[in-house]
Design a protein around this motif. Structure first.
Motif, PDB file in Angstrom:
ATOM      1  N   LYS A  99       0.826  -1.208   0.000  1.00  5.44           N
ATOM      2  CA  LYS A  99       0.000   0.000   0.000  1.00  5.44           C
ATOM      3  C   LYS A  99       0.862   1.261   0.000  1.00  5.44           C
ATOM      4  N   LEU A 100       2.026   1.177   0.637  1.00  6.25           N
ATOM      5  CA  LEU A 100       2.934   2.320   0.609  1.00  6.25           C
ATOM      6  C   LEU A 100       3.389   2.622  -0.811  1.00  6.25           C
ATOM      7  N   LEU A 101       3.769   1.578  -1.522  1.00  8.15           N
ATOM      8  CA  LEU A 101       4.233   1.781  -2.888  1.00  8.15           C
ATOM      9  C   LEU A 101       3.085   2.240  -3.786  1.00  8.15           C
ATOM     10  N   LEU A 102       1.872   1.736  -3.530  1.00  9.58           N
ATOM     11  CA  LEU A 102       0.723   2.198  -4.310  1.00  9.58           C
ATOM     12  C   LEU A 102       0.501   3.692  -4.088  1.00  9.58           C
ATOM     13  N   THR A 103       0.668   4.156  -2.857  1.00  7.55           N
ATOM     14  CA  THR A 103       0.562   5.589  -2.582  1.00  7.55           C
ATOM     15  C   THR A 103       1.613   6.363  -3.358  1.00  7.55           C
ATOM     16  N   GLU A 104       2.814   5.810  -3.432  1.00  9.28           N
ATOM     17  CA  GLU A 104       3.878   6.460  -4.212  1.00  9.28           C
ATOM     18  C   GLU A 104       3.497   6.530  -5.690  1.00  9.28           C
ATOM     19  N   VAL A 105       2.924   5.445  -6.216  1.00  5.79           N
ATOM     20  CA  VAL A 105       2.514   5.430  -7.618  1.00  5.79           C
ATOM     21  C   VAL A 105       1.466   6.511  -7.862  1.00  5.79           C
ATOM     22  N   TYR A 106       0.459   6.558  -7.000  1.00 11.65           N
ATOM     23  CA  TYR A 106      -0.594   7.564  -7.153  1.00 11.65           C
ATOM     24  C   TYR A 106      -0.004   8.973  -7.098  1.00 11.65           C
ATOM     25  N   ALA A 107       0.851   9.212  -6.101  1.00 11.10           N
ATOM     26  CA  ALA A 107       1.405  10.555  -5.935  1.00 11.10           C
ATOM     27  C   ALA A 107       2.275  10.945  -7.122  1.00 11.10           C
ATOM     28  N   SER A 108       3.006   9.969  -7.686  1.00 10.26           N
ATOM     29  CA  SER A 108       3.871  10.275  -8.828  1.00 10.26           C
ATOM     30  C   SER A 108       3.058  10.641 -10.069  1.00 10.26           C
ATOM     31  N   GLU A 109       1.779  10.206 -10.124  1.00 10.50           N
ATOM     32  CA  GLU A 109       0.925  10.514 -11.270  1.00 10.50           C
ATOM     33  C   GLU A 109       0.136  11.815 -11.088  1.00 10.50           C
ATOM     34  N   HIS A 110       0.177  12.362  -9.891  1.00  8.73           N
ATOM     35  CA  HIS A 110      -0.622  13.563  -9.612  1.00  8.73           C
ATOM     36  C   HIS A 110      -0.252  14.685 -10.586  1.00  8.73           C
ATOM     37  N   PRO A 111      -1.222  15.426 -11.142  1.00 12.42           N
ATOM     38  CA  PRO A 111      -2.658  15.417 -10.784  1.00 12.42           C
ATOM     39  C   PRO A 111      -3.514  14.456 -11.618  1.00 12.42           C
ATOM     40  N   ARG A 112      -2.922  13.770 -12.622  1.00 11.21           N
ATOM     41  CA  ARG A 112      -3.715  12.864 -13.463  1.00 11.21           C
ATOM     42  C   ARG A 112      -3.605  11.451 -12.915  1.00 11.21           C
ATOM     43  N   VAL A 113      -4.286  11.206 -11.812  1.00 12.55           N
ATOM     44  CA  VAL A 113      -4.196   9.923 -11.117  1.00 12.55           C
ATOM     45  C   VAL A 113      -5.267   8.979 -11.641  1.00 12.55           C
ATOM     46  N   GLU A 114      -4.848   7.796 -12.056  1.00 11.87           N
ATOM     47  CA  GLU A 114      -5.808   6.766 -12.454  1.00 11.87           C
ATOM     48  C   GLU A 114      -5.903   5.754 -11.326  1.00 11.87           C
ATOM     49  N   CYS A 115      -6.946   5.880 -10.508  1.00 16.21           N
ATOM     50  CA  CYS A 115      -7.114   4.967  -9.382  1.00 16.21           C
ATOM     51  C   CYS A 115      -7.315   3.536  -9.874  1.00 16.21           C
ATOM     52  N   LEU A 116      -6.917   2.588  -9.047  1.00 13.33           N
ATOM     53  CA  LEU A 116      -7.048   1.182  -9.427  1.00 13.33           C
ATOM     54  C   LEU A 116      -8.497   0.790  -9.648  1.00 13.33           C
ATOM     55  N   SER A 117      -9.406   1.428  -8.938  1.00 11.42           N
ATOM     56  CA  SER A 117     -10.825   1.111  -9.141  1.00 11.42           C
ATOM     57  C   SER A 117     -11.256   1.405 -10.570  1.00 11.42           C
ATOM     58  N   LEU A 118     -10.679   2.443 -11.158  1.00 11.50           N
ATOM     59  CA  LEU A 118     -11.021   2.757 -12.542  1.00 11.50           C
ATOM     60  C   LEU A 118     -10.494   1.694 -13.491  1.00 11.50           C
ATOM     61  N   ARG A 119      -9.333   1.157 -13.188  1.00 11.94           N
ATOM     62  CA  ARG A 119      -8.824   0.037 -13.989  1.00 11.94           C
ATOM     63  C   ARG A 119      -9.727  -1.179 -13.848  1.00 11.94           C
ATOM     64  N   PHE A 120     -10.135  -1.430 -12.600  1.00 13.42           N
ATOM     65  CA  PHE A 120     -11.052  -2.545 -12.362  1.00 13.42           C
ATOM     66  C   PHE A 120     -12.345  -2.345 -13.149  1.00 13.42           C
ATOM     67  N   LYS A 121     -12.911  -1.154 -13.095  1.00 15.39           N
ATOM     68  CA  LYS A 121     -14.169  -0.880 -13.793  1.00 15.39           C
ATOM     69  C   LYS A 121     -13.980  -1.001 -15.304  1.00 15.39           C
ATOM     70  N   GLN A 122     -12.866  -0.490 -15.805  1.00 12.06           N
ATOM     71  CA  GLN A 122     -12.626  -0.563 -17.244  1.00 12.06           C
ATOM     72  C   GLN A 122     -12.503  -2.017 -17.706  1.00 12.06           C
ATOM     73  N   SER A 123     -11.886  -2.864 -16.857  1.00  9.09           N
ATOM     74  CA  SER A 123     -11.766  -4.285 -17.218  1.00  9.09           C
ATOM     75  C   SER A 123     -13.140  -4.926 -17.338  1.00  9.09           C
ATOM     76  N   VAL A 124     -14.043  -4.596 -16.425  1.00 10.58           N
ATOM     77  CA  VAL A 124     -15.403  -5.150 -16.497  1.00 10.58           C
ATOM     78  C   VAL A 124     -16.095  -4.651 -17.767  1.00 10.58           C
ATOM     79  N   TYR A 125     -15.965  -3.378 -18.071  1.00  8.22           N
ATOM     80  CA  TYR A 125     -16.554  -2.833 -19.296  1.00  8.22           C
ATOM     81  C   TYR A 125     -15.962  -3.510 -20.536  1.00  8.22           C
TER      82      TYR A 125
END
Length: 946
Positions: free
Chosen positions: A279-305
């Motif tokens: 989770k620490l590294l995931l926070t780093e990934v999110y912060a490194s993408e700021h301000p265009r952050v693609e949350c993992l939930s969006l990846r999950f949702k896109q996979s279902v779509y």
């Protein structure tokens, strides 16, 4: 495998209700798969909890678990229990009967969701259950209270079924506006992680009943216009309001959430680094993408779509891993990637190097086998990870280095990110500073600190058999610890598990890390030391009693303050016999002088070495060794300087287990230490005089600035006590110092605001000794021939009166000061008998009518370091300008002409002016007496030469 075509709903082109129905079905299909996976790993009683919960929130029946009252909100939106569910409820309570509502019934419970690791690859037998109970926004305060009590009862019932459950009430409307309970999962750090918590909910939550999340039906590409899309869906009745609940979107993650989440995971990672690293590294990934952050939930949702409904790849932990893998491979950081893989493997905790418990492999094991093949892990590597419960010092030390590096890197990243976003994040500087202190205390290396190597890496580092060896090198002392039971000639062929410059440092490290426990067999090779099995066992027992392990977490309020010692343990003469020569000759010394600091007639110091172990308020364990002639004083000085100016004092223990006089040594040292602390706390800033062996030691007890001075003998002590002092500091005497010396009685009688004159006659009445203790506690001593008390004391009295008159004349009349009192005391009985007491005496008479020679000295600055002296004898001036080097001879000759007889008795200075030398500085009386004595010596030498 069934293939599913991608679905691309677009509100701009018009929305097909059929597509929305298909999307709903896809999410529910994934949901059902996860729920089945969650049920597979639960016991039958735990399965009952998960199965019955929707019904328990749908009906309010006094015979069912969680019943509070008939007014408790009940009714789950769109829920109708199946026949199988009703049968399960009747197994619990046979008299329960379900009656469907006639007509529309209120449904204040909008949805029930299970959140967390259940249904994921990381689900374990001890995994707890976090339930979100979403309710209507219009519930009254009383109704919410009833529902809260119902949740508490259900939590108790779940515990009776072997399930640790937590229920969190969610008002979707308040949640969207971020007005929520402080904690919404058992692993939540508060409202500062709103969007990241929602991200975790959307990708991990299992829907148990009620309305489905509206978020499911908004394409990931439209997340940035979530409000617009949902407005169309609801406004044009593509979906009905009573079918969905809206918790909000993930279009924007505030910067402060990354910092808050990172700090929380770092805080947890100090004690459980494997759980937090992902989770620490995931926070780093999110912060490194700021301000265009693609949350993992969006990846999950896109996979279902996109129709990618493989439960393995949609597993929340696998989604995290894939994202981290992409990030670290792009940064070319293979070591960190391997660490993340180990963290995931150990989190899943399926030992694939060993055969499964049952013949059939679980889906988690199959997934992990596929991943490890993908990682190209060897059987040896798998076996090593699977034996984590048996890891000992060597494996743990290697793993600790990687984990600590990762935690420290994360802290630096967070600090840097917070600095770069200073204008966009809430002030977190205090929290970051506290976290930095926590990391520093846990992992930072510094001199004397005992390193803690096992922050949740292995369950037990205790060794079965160890060998302890004293193996000094030509350059330094050394003790080493080896695995196994090694002989005296075997250990040299093996690498030590740990080595240290002192035995106590090595034992403290073993104790801190649990390497030696009650089941450890310890072989000892003491070498040239005096250590024996008896002393070693007592040392280990002492560490266990004085410093219980493990240490708990340090509260924030403690970290916010400077660290302070909370426990001090002094171990004296470890591995040393202070009377070794006598032991070898089997001789026992008998003496009335039993003080261990000045033992027997030869005054031996039996405190040869000290090992100081300190546990401070930040739970750092420090070890320091003291040896050499001033070991005791150096140790006491450091210990006293480590004490805070105010506040609680540490728990003190002093132990000695050497062969001779161990108890007496420990008791004497502890008594001395406690007396020093008591004097240090007295606010008087006293000095403390102590004798060790044949030397004196004077400690200046100023908080935080304690220092000691070693003084070889009594004359050196007197010379030191005669030095100028800026203020009065009383001198406290150790109980055994200055035995038989009259100075002990004099120093004990000292008091501020006066000049004390002590004199002692010799029984032959030919000699006397005068000691002056001035207003600042400085000491001046001289000897003089004795004729009578008047001739002995009157010259000194005249000089002191002139000095005090001159001093008072320089003061402003607007701020008068109390005049210094001159007190005379006689030491009785006369020398050389041992002094017994002080007898107050009146000041000598110095009437004007009594004849005396008035000898005044005025000292002024000369050229260079030389002073310019003028003497006035009965008002006649004698100056160096006129007489040069024969000044004192001419003054002596003049004095002789004024005497009725040519007797060479001493001449005394009656007044002294040093104002030109001193300026505004006003030293104490002894400073003038020392100057007076030097002038008198020169004058009387000249007098004797005539």
């Amino acid at each position: 495998m069934t293939r599913h075509l991608p679905l691309r709903p677009n509100i701009d082109d018009g929305i097909d209700r059929k597509v929305l129905t298909q999307l709903r079905a896809r999410f529910l299909r994934v949901n059902q798969g996860r729920q089945l996976r969650a049920m597979q790993a639960l016991s039958s009683r735990q399965q009952r909890v998960l199965t019955l919960l929707p019904l328990l929130f749908h009906v309010n029946h006094p015979l069912l678990p969680g019943y509070v009252s008939a007014q408790t909100p009940a009714g789950l939106s769109g829920f109708e229990p199946s026949a199988e569910l009703l049968v399960e409820a009747q197994r619990l309570t046979r008299s329960f009967g379900y009656k469907p509502a006639r007509g529309p019934a209120p449904t204040p419970i909008h949805g029930v969701f299970l959140m967390g690791s259940l249904g994921t690859v990381a689900q374990a037998e001890q995994s707890d259950m976090d339930f979100w109970v979403c309710h209507a926004s219009n519930l009254s305060e009383a109704a919410r209270g009833e529902l809260r009590r119902k949740c508490d009862l259900l939590q108790d019932w779940a515990a009776s079924q072997g399930t640790e459950a937590h229920f969190f009430l969610i008002d979707p409307q308040r949640f969207r506006s971020r007005e929520r309970e402080a904690r919404l999962t058992s692993d939540d750090c508060g409202s500062t992680q709103h969007v990241l918590l929602l991200d975790e909910f959307y990708r991990t939550a299992i829907w148990l009943g009620g309305r489905i999340p509206l978020w499911w039906l908004v394409p990931a590409v439209d997340e940035h216009r979530y409000e617009q899309v949902t407005g169309v869906l609801l406004g044009k009745r593509f979906i009905r309001t009573e079918e969905v609940l809206d918790l909000g979107h993930l279009a924007h993650v505030p910067c402060g959430e990354f910092i808050g989440a990172g700090m929380w995971q770092l805080f947890k990672g100090i004690e459980s680094p494997y759980k937090s690293a992902l989770k620490l590294l995931l926070t780093e990934v999110y912060a490194s993408e700021h301000p265009r952050v693609e949350c993992l939930s969006l990846r999950f949702k896109q996979s279902v779509y996109d129709g990618q409904l493989d439960l393995d790849e949609l597993d929340p932990y696998i989604i995290i891993y894939r994202r981290l893998e992409d990030y670290l491979q792009a940064r070319n950081e293979p070591e960190r990637l391997e660490l993340m893989r180990r963290c995931l493997y150990l989190k899943v905790n399926k030992k694939i190097s060993k055969p499964p418990r049952n013949r059939a492999k679980s889906w988690q094991r199959l997934l992990l086998e596929r991943l490890t093949r993908e990682w190209r892990w060897s059987e040896r590597q798998l076996a090593m990870l699977d034996s984590r419960s048996q890891w000992k010092v060597r494996q743990v030390s290697v793993e600790r280095q990687a984990l600590v590096n990762e935690l420290n890197y994360s802290y630096r990243f967070l600090s840097s990110f917070a600095g770069s976003q200073a204008g966009d994040v809430p002030p977190e500087s205090r929290e970051l500073a506290l976290l930095g202190r926590r990391l520093y205390a846990a992992f930072e290396r510094r001199a004397g600190k005992v390193e803690f190597i096992n922050p949740g890496i292995a369950p037990d580092l205790g060794e079965d058999t160890l060998t302890l060896v004293h193996c000094p090198t030509p350059r330094a002392e050394r003790w080493a610890l080896f695995n196994g039971n090694l002989g005296a000639h075997e250990w040299q062929d093996f690498a030590p598990l740990r080595q240290a410059r002192s035995l106590v440092e090595l034992l403290a490290w073993c104790h801190r890390n649990g390497v030696i426990d009650s089941g450890t067999h310890l072989s000892l090779h003491p070498g040239e030391s005096d250590l024996g099995e008896f002393e070693l066992n007592h040392l280990l027992s002492c560490l266990t009693q004085a410093l219980p392990m493990p240490l708990g977490s340090v509260p924030e309020r403690v970290l916010a303050r400077a660290r302070r010692p909370i426990q001090e343990l002094l171990l004296i003469n470890v591995g040393l016999d202070p009377l070794k020569q006598h032991s070898q000759m089997n001789v026992h010394m008998t003496s009335e002088r039993t003080d261990p600091l000045s033992y027997s007639g030869v005054r031996e110091n039996l405190v040869l070495t000290l090992d100081r172990i300190t546990l401070n308020s930040w739970h750092e364990l420090m070890v320091e060794r003291y040896e050499g002639p001033n070991a005791l004083l150096d140790c006491l000085t450091d210990l006293l300087n480590a004490l805070p100016a105010e506040g609680e004092r540490p728990e003190l223990r002093v132990q000695c287990f050497c062969r001779n006089r161990a108890s007496a040594i420990a008791e004497r040292t502890e008594e001395l230490l406690r007396e020093l602390i008591s004097n240090l706390d007295s606010k008087a800033r006293p000095r403390y005089l102590l004798q060790v062996a044949r030397h004196y030691h004077l400690l200046e007890l100023t908080p935080g600035q304690v220092r000691h001075t070693t003084l070889e003998d009594l004359p050196v002590l007197l010379e030191h006590l005669a030095q100028d002092r800026a203020e009065y500091n009383p001198i406290r005497l150790d109980r055994n110092v200055l035995e038989g010396e009259d100075l002990a009685l004099i120093l004990s009688a000292g008091k501020p605001g006066c000049v004390q004159v002590f004199y002692r006659l010799h029984e032959t009445h030919t000699q006397a000794q005068i000691t002056v203790l001035d207003e600042h506690g400085a000491v001046w001593r001289t000897s003089a021939p004795f004729h009578d008390e008047a001739s002995l004391l009157a010259p000194l009295q005249r000089f002191l009166q002139s000095l005090l008159y001159r001093r008072n004349a320089a003061l402003a009349l607007e701020s008068p000061q109390a005049p210094l009192e001159i007190i005379y005391q006689q030491l009785q009985p006369a020398a050389p008998l041992r002094v017994q007491h002080l007898e107050p005496r009146p000041a000598p008479l110095t009437q004007v009518s009594q004849p005396f020679y008035d000898v005044q000295a005025i000292v002024e600055p000369g050229s260079g370091q030389r002073a310019y002296i003028s003497l006035y004898c009965n008002h006649r001036e004698f100056c160096e300008l006129e007489y040069g080097g024969s000044l004192f001879s001419n003054v002596a000759r003049h004095i002789l002409t004024l005497r009725s007889e040519a007797e060479r008795y001493p001449c005394y200075i009656t007044d002294l002016d040093l104002s030109a030398l001193l300026g505004d500085r006003q030293p104490s009386v002894v400073h003038y007496l020392r100057y007076k004595a030097s002038l008198e010596e020169a004058l009387n030498t000249a007098l004797r030469a005539l």
